[in-house]
Design an enzyme around this catalytic site. Structure first.
Site, PDB file in Angstrom:
ATOM      1  N   HIS A 105       0.853  -1.198   0.000  1.00 46.58           N
ATOM      2  CA  HIS A 105       0.000   0.000   0.000  1.00 46.58           C
ATOM      3  C   HIS A 105       0.883   1.239   0.000  1.00 46.58           C
ATOM      4  O   HIS A 105       2.037   1.198   0.440  1.00 46.58           O
ATOM      5  CB  HIS A 105      -0.934   0.026   1.214  1.00 46.58           C
ATOM      6  CG  HIS A 105      -0.215  -0.102   2.516  1.00 46.58           C
ATOM      7  ND1 HIS A 105       0.190  -1.323   3.015  1.00 46.58           N
ATOM      8  CD2 HIS A 105       0.178   0.819   3.415  1.00 46.58           C
ATOM      9  CE1 HIS A 105       0.802  -1.133   4.165  1.00 46.58           C
ATOM     10  NE2 HIS A 105       0.830   0.157   4.435  1.00 46.58           N
ATOM     11  N   HIS A 107       0.867   5.311   1.221  1.00 45.12           N
ATOM     12  CA  HIS A 107       0.249   6.361   2.038  1.00 45.12           C
ATOM     13  C   HIS A 107       0.243   7.670   1.255  1.00 45.12           C
ATOM     14  O   HIS A 107       1.275   8.062   0.694  1.00 45.12           O
ATOM     15  CB  HIS A 107       1.069   6.602   3.313  1.00 45.12           C
ATOM     16  CG  HIS A 107       1.170   5.422   4.210  1.00 45.12           C
ATOM     17  ND1 HIS A 107       0.382   5.257   5.333  1.00 45.12           N
ATOM     18  CD2 HIS A 107       1.976   4.326   4.173  1.00 45.12           C
ATOM     19  CE1 HIS A 107       0.701   4.127   5.943  1.00 45.12           C
ATOM     20  NE2 HIS A 107       1.677   3.549   5.259  1.00 45.12           N
TER      21      HIS A 107
HETATM   22  P1  AMP Z   1       2.140   0.488   7.268  1.00 50.17           P
HETATM   23  O1  AMP Z   1       2.636   0.576   8.675  1.00 50.17           O
HETATM   24  O2  AMP Z   1       2.907   1.235   6.247  1.00 50.17           O
HETATM   25  O3  AMP Z   1       1.985  -0.994   6.931  1.00 50.17           O
HETATM   26  O4  AMP Z   1       0.701   1.143   7.255  1.00 50.17           O
HETATM   27  C1  AMP Z   1      -0.450   0.504   7.656  1.00 50.17           C
HETATM   28  C2  AMP Z   1      -1.474   1.590   7.855  1.00 50.17           C
HETATM   29  O5  AMP Z   1      -2.733   0.977   7.929  1.00 50.17           O
HETATM   30  C3  AMP Z   1      -1.299   2.394   9.144  1.00 50.17           C
HETATM   31  O6  AMP Z   1      -1.158   3.766   8.817  1.00 50.17           O
HETATM   32  C4  AMP Z   1      -2.582   2.113   9.927  1.00 50.17           C
HETATM   33  O7  AMP Z   1      -3.045   3.265  10.596  1.00 50.17           O
HETATM   34  C5  AMP Z   1      -3.519   1.679   8.840  1.00 50.17           C
HETATM   35  N1  AMP Z   1      -4.592   0.772   9.219  1.00 50.17           N
HETATM   36  C6  AMP Z   1      -4.525  -0.284  10.052  1.00 50.17           C
HETATM   37  N2  AMP Z   1      -5.716  -0.923  10.092  1.00 50.17           N
HETATM   38  C7  AMP Z   1      -6.534  -0.265   9.241  1.00 50.17           C
HETATM   39  C8  AMP Z   1      -7.899  -0.420   8.847  1.00 50.17           C
HETATM   40  N3  AMP Z   1      -8.668  -1.407   9.321  1.00 50.17           N
HETATM   41  N4  AMP Z   1      -8.425   0.464   7.962  1.00 50.17           N
HETATM   42  C9  AMP Z   1      -7.670   1.472   7.478  1.00 50.17           C
HETATM   43  N5  AMP Z   1      -6.374   1.687   7.820  1.00 50.17           N
HETATM   44  C10 AMP Z   1      -5.817   0.826   8.686  1.00 50.17           C
END
Ligand code: AMP
Length: 143
Positions: A105, A107
């Protein structure tokens, strides 16, 4: 260095399968974008390819064309929707980098002059705030 396998039980895979809810702002045949529930700033959006990969390191190169053209669309839309001064685009790979969800993903975070990012995976945002920002971003994507 060991390469972990893709886990189909990760939270974004569940969101992609519709098993858990999300505030979606965009979807096409290859990519979905939805609000980050622990935003590092207002309007923090995640752009997620439907093709399964753990992160950038194991993804098929064909993933990146559709993914990054959507990142650009979403970046333009969040900037307009939130009236932001700039946009941070960020992508993390493996725990050492801070990755916490193991489905690739990107950001997309609106930025405002002089305002630092909030901590990564800090505080859960209220659903009504996420819904309001999602509505603004959907409107900007449609215009
Ligand atoms: P990363 O640490 O780059 O893997 O980012 C994962 C992101 O997913 C973090 O910014 C979390 O806040 C976000 N996140 C975790 N669970 C969910 C969810 N159920 N829906 C939307 N975002 C989420």
């Amino acid at each position: 260095m060991t390469e972990a396998a893709y886990d189909t039980g990760n939270i974004f895979a569940k969101i992609l399968r519709g098993e858990i809810p999300s505030h979606r702002v965009y979807e096409d045949e290859a990519v979905v974008a939805f609000m980050d529930v622990m935003p590092q700033g207002p309007g923090h959006t995640l752009v997620v390819p439907k093709a399964p990969s753990r992160n950038l390191l194991d993804a098929a190169p064909s993933t990146f064309g559709p993914l990054f053209s959507t990142v650009q669309k979403v970046a333009r839309a969040v900037r307009k929707a939130l009236n932001a001064d700039g946009v941070t685009v960020m992508q993390l790979n493996e725990p050492a980098s801070g990755q916490t969800v193991y489905h690739l993903h990107v950001h997309v975070i609106p930025r405002f002059d002089g305002i630092p990012l909030k901590p990564h995976t800090g505080t859960m945002e209220k659903p009504e705030v996420l819904a309001e920002n999602a509505e603004k971003i959907r409107a900007a994507l449609g215009s």
